[in-house]
Design an enzyme around this catalytic site. Structure first.
Site, PDB file in Angstrom:
ATOM      1  N   GLY A 140       1.013  -1.077   0.068  1.00  0.00           N
ATOM      2  CA  GLY A 140       0.126   0.090  -0.068  1.00  0.00           C
ATOM      3  C   GLY A 140       0.942   1.278  -0.001  1.00  0.00           C
ATOM      4  O   GLY A 140       2.213   1.223  -0.224  1.00  0.00           O
TER       5      GLY A 140
ATOM      6  N   ILE B   3       1.490   3.793   2.413  1.00  0.00           N
ATOM      7  CA  ILE B   3       2.737   3.923   3.243  1.00  0.00           C
ATOM      8  C   ILE B   3       3.459   2.755   3.431  1.00  0.00           C
ATOM      9  O   ILE B   3       4.811   2.914   3.580  1.00  0.00           O
ATOM     10  CB  ILE B   3       1.897   4.311   4.767  1.00  0.00           C
ATOM     11  CG1 ILE B   3       1.192   5.561   4.454  1.00  0.00           C
ATOM     12  CG2 ILE B   3       3.030   4.679   5.677  1.00  0.00           C
ATOM     13  CD1 ILE B   3       0.171   5.686   5.567  1.00  0.00           C
TER      14      ILE B   3
ATOM     15  N   ASP C 193       0.374  -9.043   1.893  1.00  0.00           N
ATOM     16  CA  ASP C 193      -0.763  -8.111   1.295  1.00  0.00           C
ATOM     17  C   ASP C 193      -1.655  -8.978   0.415  1.00  0.00           C
ATOM     18  O   ASP C 193      -1.355  -9.763  -0.255  1.00  0.00           O
ATOM     19  CB  ASP C 193      -0.086  -6.967   0.398  1.00  0.00           C
ATOM     20  CG  ASP C 193      -0.805  -5.795   0.228  1.00  0.00           C
ATOM     21  OD1 ASP C 193      -2.316  -6.024  -0.188  1.00  0.00           O
ATOM     22  OD2 ASP C 193      -0.603  -4.695   0.694  1.00  0.00           O
TER      23      ASP C 193
ATOM     24  N   SER D 290      -5.961  -6.015  -1.894  1.00  0.00           N
ATOM     25  CA  SER D 290      -7.411  -5.322  -1.862  1.00  0.00           C
ATOM     26  C   SER D 290      -7.508  -3.734  -1.887  1.00  0.00           C
ATOM     27  O   SER D 290      -8.231  -3.658  -2.619  1.00  0.00           O
ATOM     28  CB  SER D 290      -8.090  -5.603  -0.499  1.00  0.00           C
ATOM     29  OG  SER D 290      -7.388  -5.010   0.650  1.00  0.00           O
TER      30      SER D 290
ATOM     31  N   SER E 189      -3.723   6.314  14.204  1.00  0.00           N
ATOM     32  CA  SER E 189      -4.048   7.409  13.384  1.00  0.00           C
ATOM     33  C   SER E 189      -4.556   8.691  14.301  1.00  0.00           C
ATOM     34  O   SER E 189      -5.146   8.425  15.416  1.00  0.00           O
ATOM     35  CB  SER E 189      -5.347   7.144  12.289  1.00  0.00           C
ATOM     36  OG  SER E 189      -6.106   8.361  12.121  1.00  0.00           O
TER      37      SER E 189
ATOM     38  N   THR F 196      -7.041  10.311  14.059  1.00  0.00           N
ATOM     39  CA  THR F 196      -8.220  10.287  14.155  1.00  0.00           C
ATOM     40  C   THR F 196      -8.706   9.901  15.689  1.00  0.00           C
ATOM     41  O   THR F 196     -10.067   9.892  16.211  1.00  0.00           O
ATOM     42  CB  THR F 196      -8.919   9.505  13.252  1.00  0.00           C
ATOM     43  OG1 THR F 196     -10.449   9.500  13.092  1.00  0.00           O
ATOM     44  CG2 THR F 196      -8.647   7.711  13.306  1.00  0.00           C
TER      45      THR F 196
ATOM     46  N   TYR G 277     -14.192   3.366  11.025  1.00  0.00           N
ATOM     47  CA  TYR G 277     -12.934   3.264  10.750  1.00  0.00           C
ATOM     48  C   TYR G 277     -11.851   3.932  11.952  1.00  0.00           C
ATOM     49  O   TYR G 277     -11.084   3.102  12.547  1.00  0.00           O
ATOM     50  CB  TYR G 277     -12.280   3.973   9.628  1.00  0.00           C
ATOM     51  CG  TYR G 277     -10.988   4.346   9.443  1.00  0.00           C
ATOM     52  CD1 TYR G 277     -10.105   3.561   9.098  1.00  0.00           C
ATOM     53  CD2 TYR G 277     -10.530   5.587   9.928  1.00  0.00           C
ATOM     54  CE1 TYR G 277      -8.788   3.920   8.979  1.00  0.00           C
ATOM     55  CE2 TYR G 277      -9.090   6.056   9.713  1.00  0.00           C
ATOM     56  CZ  TYR G 277      -8.195   5.203   9.548  1.00  0.00           C
ATOM     57  OH  TYR G 277      -6.871   5.289   9.419  1.00  0.00           O
TER      58      TYR G 277
ATOM     59  N   LYS H 172      -9.077   1.994  15.094  1.00  0.00           N
ATOM     60  CA  LYS H 172      -7.696   2.694  15.464  1.00  0.00           C
ATOM     61  C   LYS H 172      -7.845   2.448  16.732  1.00  0.00           C
ATOM     62  O   LYS H 172      -6.927   1.811  17.600  1.00  0.00           O
ATOM     63  CB  LYS H 172      -7.634   3.677  14.764  1.00  0.00           C
ATOM     64  CG  LYS H 172      -7.217   3.614  13.447  1.00  0.00           C
ATOM     65  CD  LYS H 172      -6.267   2.670  12.979  1.00  0.00           C
ATOM     66  CE  LYS H 172      -6.044   2.574  11.467  1.00  0.00           C
ATOM     67  NZ  LYS H 172      -5.084   1.633  11.098  1.00  0.00           N
TER      68      LYS H 172
ATOM     69  N   ASN I 290      -9.331  12.131  -0.128  1.00  0.00           N
ATOM     70  CA  ASN I 290      -8.416  13.140   0.518  1.00  0.00           C
ATOM     71  C   ASN I 290      -7.990  14.086  -0.244  1.00  0.00           C
ATOM     72  O   ASN I 290      -7.970  14.226  -1.574  1.00  0.00           O
ATOM     73  CB  ASN I 290      -7.322  12.152   1.047  1.00  0.00           C
ATOM     74  CG  ASN I 290      -7.487  11.141   2.344  1.00  0.00           C
ATOM     75  OD1 ASN I 290      -7.535  10.016   1.844  1.00  0.00           O
ATOM     76  ND2 ASN I 290      -8.076  11.825   3.159  1.00  0.00           N
ATOM     77  N   LEU I 291      -7.553  15.407   0.421  1.00  0.00           N
ATOM     78  CA  LEU I 291      -7.180  16.512  -0.252  1.00  0.00           C
ATOM     79  C   LEU I 291      -6.141  16.468  -1.311  1.00  0.00           C
ATOM     80  O   LEU I 291      -6.376  16.630  -2.743  1.00  0.00           O
ATOM     81  CB  LEU I 291      -6.945  17.437   0.675  1.00  0.00           C
ATOM     82  CG  LEU I 291      -6.681  19.067  -0.102  1.00  0.00           C
ATOM     83  CD1 LEU I 291      -7.919  19.684  -0.744  1.00  0.00           C
ATOM     84  CD2 LEU I 291      -6.496  20.036   1.159  1.00  0.00           C
TER      85      LEU I 291
ATOM     86  N   ASP J  43     -15.768  17.058   9.387  1.00  0.00           N
ATOM     87  CA  ASP J  43     -14.594  17.550   9.679  1.00  0.00           C
ATOM     88  C   ASP J  43     -14.418  18.427  10.675  1.00  0.00           C
ATOM     89  O   ASP J  43     -15.305  19.105  11.192  1.00  0.00           O
ATOM     90  CB  ASP J  43     -14.581  18.587   8.367  1.00  0.00           C
ATOM     91  CG  ASP J  43     -13.951  17.824   7.028  1.00  0.00           C
ATOM     92  OD1 ASP J  43     -13.469  16.754   7.041  1.00  0.00           O
ATOM     93  OD2 ASP J  43     -14.040  18.285   5.869  1.00  0.00           O
TER      94      ASP J  43
END
Ligand code: NAD
Ligand code: UD1
Length: 334
Positions: free
Chosen positions: A10, A12, A31, A34, A124, A126, A149, A153, A199-200, A295
């Protein structure tokens, strides 16, 4: 060191694999593809001159994970494998709980059987939830996620703390990533989300590349200097290097330790957008739209603990992040 990277193909994971191989370590990747492609192995080999050993397996599959550990002498594990789309996790939460929790439990049980005691986990920012003031410190309450999600975490962090408490020789470094962007300077690997990015940075890069028409800036009426949200954007190569520091730390410490990986510098949506336009000399048409549900006005790290414990500090600039994100798109579309 021989390091198992779950989810190592993936975004990272592949950058971390490159840094590990360049530093003279060995890497084994597990991996299930997916959210990645097997051709990433060729790119890793092109960059480093070395090809990691690869197992196409689901990390929830006990027998398959057992095979990886019995066929390799694994010194440490970096656990990237997981599903990460916030919106999708609200639509199909059980898929997220099953995948993210089950991969972790299967891994921990198999590591236990094989006497492998060092784990670095992709957590994360988050987990800080909506109630903490910025900047976020590791000591703040980090158990109030706002979506499935995020809950996976927070739950996995708790599982790892419990596992460490019950197994005094075990080390778990919980790396709380802020907003990883950019790509390896070769442009050979990068953030390649399926479908339309959420994502931005990948969104900006695809508008610049003409694959998407227009960027919508989600809200300019926040209580921030320019009215747009503040985030802690972090170059993925800096982030990848942080994992090597975490492995060194894990070799010398036991127990569970949560550590922020961010720059500690807030950057607004418009600042990132204008930096991208300036650095790359491209046009990125945009409109100001309404706020996106969920956000936060601002999310950024206090990055001192990483410096103190890991001797790690982000080095790359916002300009580097913009330049390298664009070079991946250029390389990819050609
Ligand atoms: P990614 O989707 O690019 O990489 C995850 C990899 O895991 C993919 O290659 C996927 O195929 C694999 N995978 C998923 N489930 C698997 C399973 N059951 N068995 C085997 N492989 C599996 O995501 P990424 O951006 O590289 O993120 C890596 C980790 O970091 C994830 O756990 C993610 O939640 C976490 N994280 C990412 C961000 C971010 O902004 N990218 C931020 C914070 C945390
Ligand atoms: C999002 C996730 C977060 C996850 C992180 C991974 C949500 C609510 N949060 O966070 O859980 O850990 O990605 O990196 O999905 N923006 C725009 N236009 C766009 C896209 C984004 O203006 O088309 C703005 C957003 O409003 C936000 C900023 O850009 O202010 C960054 O957005 P994004 O890259 O999605 O990251 P996060 O919101 O931090």
């Amino acid at each position: 060191m021989n390091v198992l990277l779950t989810g190592g193909l993936g975004y990272i994971g592949s950058h971390t694999c490159v840094e590990l191989l360049n530093a003279g370590h060995q890497a084994v990747i597990a991996d299930n593809l997916s959210n990645s492609r097997v051709t990433v192995l060729d790119s890793i080999e092109k960059i480093t001159g070395k090809r990691p050993k690869f197992y196409e397996i689901d990390v929830c599959d006990r027998d398959a994970v057992e095979r990886v550990f019995s066929e390799n002498e694994i010194d440490a594990v970096i656990h990237f494998a997981g599903l990460k789309a916030v919106g999708e996790s609200c639509r199909i939460p059980l898929r997220y709980y099953r995948n993210n929790l089950d991969t972790t439990l299967t891994l921990l049980e198999t590591m236990g059987k094989h006497g492998c005691t060092r784990l670095v986990f992709s957590s994360s920012a988050t987990v800080y939830g909506p109630n903490n003031p910025v900047p976020y410190f590791e000591e703040m309450p980090a158990n109030l996620a706002t979506n499935p999600y995020g809950w996976t975490k927070a739950m996995i962090e708790q599982i790892l703390r419990d596992h460490c408490a019950a197994n005094p020789g075990f080390t778990a470094v919980l790396l709380r990533y802020f907003n990883p962007v950019g790509s390896h300077e070769s442009g050979l690997i990068g953030d390649d989300p399926n479908g339309i990015p959420n994502n931005l940075m990948p969104y900006i890069a695809r508008v610049a590349g003409g694959q998407l028409q227009l960027l919508t800036v989600f809200g300019d009426d926040y209580d921030t200097p320019d009215g747009t949200c503040l985030r802690d954007y972090l170059h993925v190569v800096d982030l990848a290097k942080g994992h090597l520091c975490a492995l060194d730390y894990a070799a010398e410490h036991v127990g569970a330790e949560a550590i922020n990986l961010g720059t500690g510098k807030p950057v607004s949506v418009l600042e990132l957008l204008h930096a991208f336009i300036r650095v790359n000399g491209v046009d990125v048409p945009y409109v100001i739209g309404g706020r996106r549900d969920g956000d936060l006005p601002a999310s950024y790290a206090n990055a001192e603990k990483a410096e103190r414990l890991l001797h790690w500090k982000a080095e790359k600039s916002v300009e580097d992040m913009c330049r390298d994100s664009w070079s991946f798109i250029l390389n990819h579309t050609n």
